[in-house]
Motif scaffolding. Structure first.
Motif, PDB file in Angstrom:
ATOM      1  N   ALA A  64       0.829  -1.207   0.000  1.00  0.00           N
ATOM      2  CA  ALA A  64       0.000   0.000   0.000  1.00  0.00           C
ATOM      3  C   ALA A  64       0.869   1.264   0.000  1.00  0.00           C
ATOM      4  O   ALA A  64       0.570   2.230  -0.719  1.00  0.00           O
ATOM      5  N   ILE A  65       1.940   1.265   0.768  1.00  0.00           N
ATOM      6  CA  ILE A  65       2.835   2.429   0.820  1.00  0.00           C
ATOM      7  C   ILE A  65       3.520   2.639  -0.521  1.00  0.00           C
ATOM      8  O   ILE A  65       3.605   3.772  -1.019  1.00  0.00           O
ATOM      9  N   LEU A  66       4.000   1.566  -1.140  1.00  0.00           N
ATOM     10  CA  LEU A  66       4.643   1.685  -2.452  1.00  0.00           C
ATOM     11  C   LEU A  66       3.654   2.143  -3.520  1.00  0.00           C
ATOM     12  O   LEU A  66       4.002   2.929  -4.402  1.00  0.00           O
ATOM     13  N   THR A  67       2.410   1.676  -3.427  1.00  0.00           N
ATOM     14  CA  THR A  67       1.381   2.097  -4.378  1.00  0.00           C
ATOM     15  C   THR A  67       1.076   3.579  -4.201  1.00  0.00           C
ATOM     16  O   THR A  67       1.019   4.333  -5.180  1.00  0.00           O
ATOM     17  N   GLN A  68       0.896   3.998  -2.962  1.00  0.00           N
ATOM     18  CA  GLN A  68       0.594   5.404  -2.689  1.00  0.00           C
ATOM     19  C   GLN A  68       1.729   6.321  -3.150  1.00  0.00           C
ATOM     20  O   GLN A  68       1.491   7.426  -3.613  1.00  0.00           O
ATOM     21  N   ALA A  69       2.965   5.827  -3.090  1.00  0.00           N
ATOM     22  CA  ALA A  69       4.118   6.613  -3.522  1.00  0.00           C
ATOM     23  C   ALA A  69       4.263   6.632  -5.044  1.00  0.00           C
ATOM     24  O   ALA A  69       5.123   7.328  -5.579  1.00  0.00           O
ATOM     25  N   GLY A  70       3.439   5.855  -5.756  1.00  0.00           N
ATOM     26  CA  GLY A  70       3.475   5.840  -7.214  1.00  0.00           C
ATOM     27  C   GLY A  70       4.575   4.979  -7.802  1.00  0.00           C
ATOM     28  O   GLY A  70       4.893   5.088  -8.983  1.00  0.00           O
ATOM     29  N   LEU A  71       5.144   4.082  -6.996  1.00  0.00           N
ATOM     30  CA  LEU A  71       6.246   3.242  -7.474  1.00  0.00           C
ATOM     31  C   LEU A  71       5.793   1.887  -7.987  1.00  0.00           C
ATOM     32  O   LEU A  71       6.524   1.230  -8.725  1.00  0.00           O
ATOM     33  N   ILE A  72       4.605   1.457  -7.585  1.00  0.00           N
ATOM     34  CA  ILE A  72       4.042   0.204  -8.086  1.00  0.00           C
ATOM     35  C   ILE A  72       2.564   0.424  -8.381  1.00  0.00           C
ATOM     36  O   ILE A  72       1.961   1.395  -7.921  1.00  0.00           O
ATOM     37  N   HIS A  73       1.983  -0.491  -9.157  1.00  0.00           N
ATOM     38  CA  HIS A  73       0.540  -0.478  -9.394  1.00  0.00           C
ATOM     39  C   HIS A  73       0.065  -1.919  -9.418  1.00  0.00           C
ATOM     40  O   HIS A  73       0.873  -2.855  -9.469  1.00  0.00           O
ATOM     41  N   SER A  74      -1.235  -2.091  -9.350  1.00  0.00           N
ATOM     42  CA  SER A  74      -1.780  -3.445  -9.246  1.00  0.00           C
ATOM     43  C   SER A  74      -2.965  -3.631 -10.191  1.00  0.00           C
ATOM     44  O   SER A  74      -3.590  -2.675 -10.639  1.00  0.00           O
ATOM     45  N   VAL A  75      -3.240  -4.924 -10.453  1.00  0.00           N
ATOM     46  CA  VAL A  75      -4.388  -5.343 -11.247  1.00  0.00           C
ATOM     47  C   VAL A  75      -5.027  -6.516 -10.517  1.00  0.00           C
ATOM     48  O   VAL A  75      -4.332  -7.471 -10.147  1.00  0.00           O
ATOM     49  N   ARG A  76      -6.331  -6.418 -10.322  1.00  0.00           N
ATOM     50  CA  ARG A  76      -7.046  -7.521  -9.673  1.00  0.00           C
ATOM     51  C   ARG A  76      -7.262  -8.644 -10.679  1.00  0.00           C
ATOM     52  O   ARG A  76      -7.660  -8.411 -11.811  1.00  0.00           O
ATOM     53  N   GLU A  77      -6.968  -9.863 -10.230  1.00  0.00           N
ATOM     54  CA  GLU A  77      -7.178 -11.070 -11.037  1.00  0.00           C
ATOM     55  C   GLU A  77      -8.006 -12.038 -10.205  1.00  0.00           C
ATOM     56  O   GLU A  77      -7.457 -12.861  -9.482  1.00  0.00           O
ATOM     57  N   GLY A  78      -9.307 -11.907 -10.296  1.00  0.00           N
ATOM     58  CA  GLY A  78     -10.186 -12.741  -9.476  1.00  0.00           C
ATOM     59  C   GLY A  78     -10.015 -12.386  -8.006  1.00  0.00           C
ATOM     60  O   GLY A  78     -10.201 -11.246  -7.611  1.00  0.00           O
ATOM     61  N   ARG A  79      -9.592 -13.347  -7.213  1.00  0.00           N
ATOM     62  CA  ARG A  79      -9.387 -13.115  -5.780  1.00  0.00           C
ATOM     63  C   ARG A  79      -7.970 -12.655  -5.464  1.00  0.00           C
ATOM     64  O   ARG A  79      -7.660 -12.368  -4.327  1.00  0.00           O
ATOM     65  N   SER A  80      -7.137 -12.610  -6.454  1.00  0.00           N
ATOM     66  CA  SER A  80      -5.728 -12.246  -6.264  1.00  0.00           C
ATOM     67  C   SER A  80      -5.464 -10.855  -6.839  1.00  0.00           C
ATOM     68  O   SER A  80      -6.198 -10.374  -7.701  1.00  0.00           O
ATOM     69  N   ILE A  81      -4.400 -10.243  -6.357  1.00  0.00           N
ATOM     70  CA  ILE A  81      -3.958  -8.955  -6.886  1.00  0.00           C
ATOM     71  C   ILE A  81      -2.522  -9.110  -7.355  1.00  0.00           C
ATOM     72  O   ILE A  81      -1.662  -9.601  -6.617  1.00  0.00           O
ATOM     73  N   ARG A  82      -2.274  -8.739  -8.601  1.00  0.00           N
ATOM     74  CA  ARG A  82      -0.936  -8.814  -9.188  1.00  0.00           C
ATOM     75  C   ARG A  82      -0.333  -7.418  -9.159  1.00  0.00           C
ATOM     76  O   ARG A  82      -0.969  -6.439  -9.535  1.00  0.00           O
ATOM     77  N   TYR A  83       0.921  -7.337  -8.726  1.00  0.00           N
ATOM     78  CA  TYR A  83       1.624  -6.063  -8.605  1.00  0.00           C
ATOM     79  C   TYR A  83       2.734  -5.948  -9.647  1.00  0.00           C
ATOM     80  O   TYR A  83       3.362  -6.945 -10.011  1.00  0.00           O
ATOM     81  N   PHE A  84       2.954  -4.718 -10.071  1.00  0.00           N
ATOM     82  CA  PHE A  84       3.950  -4.404 -11.098  1.00  0.00           C
ATOM     83  C   PHE A  84       4.725  -3.160 -10.671  1.00  0.00           C
ATOM     84  O   PHE A  84       4.158  -2.260 -10.035  1.00  0.00           O
ATOM     85  N   ALA A  85       5.976  -3.080 -11.075  1.00  0.00           N
ATOM     86  CA  ALA A  85       6.718  -1.839 -10.903  1.00  0.00           C
ATOM     87  C   ALA A  85       6.110  -0.795 -11.826  1.00  0.00           C
ATOM     88  O   ALA A  85       5.755  -1.097 -12.962  1.00  0.00           O
ATOM     89  N   ASN A  86       5.954   0.411 -11.338  1.00  0.00           N
ATOM     90  CA  ASN A  86       5.415   1.509 -12.144  1.00  0.00           C
ATOM     91  C   ASN A  86       6.597   2.278 -12.721  1.00  0.00           C
ATOM     92  O   ASN A  86       7.143   3.173 -12.077  1.00  0.00           O
ATOM     93  N   MET A  87       6.996   1.931 -13.919  1.00  0.00           N
ATOM     94  CA  MET A  87       8.175   2.548 -14.511  1.00  0.00           C
ATOM     95  C   MET A  87       7.960   4.026 -14.823  1.00  0.00           C
ATOM     96  O   MET A  87       8.918   4.789 -14.850  1.00  0.00           O
ATOM     97  N   ASP A  88       6.714   4.456 -14.996  1.00  0.00           N
ATOM     98  CA  ASP A  88       6.451   5.886 -15.156  1.00  0.00           C
ATOM     99  C   ASP A  88       6.783   6.630 -13.865  1.00  0.00           C
ATOM    100  O   ASP A  88       7.328   7.732 -13.892  1.00  0.00           O
TER     101      ASP A  88
END
Length: 110
Positions: free
Chosen positions: A54-78
């Motif tokens: 959550a902290i990394l997402t709020q800082a704009g360094l990662i983002h996520s995509v929900r896949e059913g019951r799971s959440i996949r995280y990615f580095a936010n290169m932007d």
């Protein structure tokens, strides 16, 4: 990216687990990883991992995509590019366009 956003990103990366998460997501690239797998690979409990993600997402360094019951995280290169751009905006004798190829290469934007 402005000064406050940059400070948030740097603060997020200043904690060992969050830095490890970010580096892992950069390493795996475009495929990202489910939250549970990130925790398993780094040996971090689920509730602790959720807070750090959550902290990394709020800082704009990662983002996520929900896949059913799971959440996949990615580095936010932007976000990474924005941070590097802010840190280097006055480089090269006030000609930041000279640094853009370096930033692009570092963030896989080439």
């Amino acid at each position: 990216m402005d000064k406050k956003q940059s400070l948030d990103a740097l603060a997020a990366l200043s904690q060992e687990t969050r830095l490890d998460v970010f580096r892992l997501l950069v390493q795996v690239g475009r495929q990202g990883l489910p939250a549970g797998e990130i925790g398993e690979r780094l040996g971090v409990r689920q509730n602790t991992m959720s807070a750090n993600l959550a902290i990394l997402t709020q800082a704009g360094l990662i983002h996520s995509v929900r896949e059913g019951r799971s959440i996949r995280y990615f580095a936010n290169m932007d976000g990474v590019s924005g941070l590097l751009g802010f840190l280097m905006e006055n480089c090269c004798g006030g000609a930041p366009e000279l640094c853009q190829p370096v930033i692009a290469k570092l963030t896989c934007a080439c």
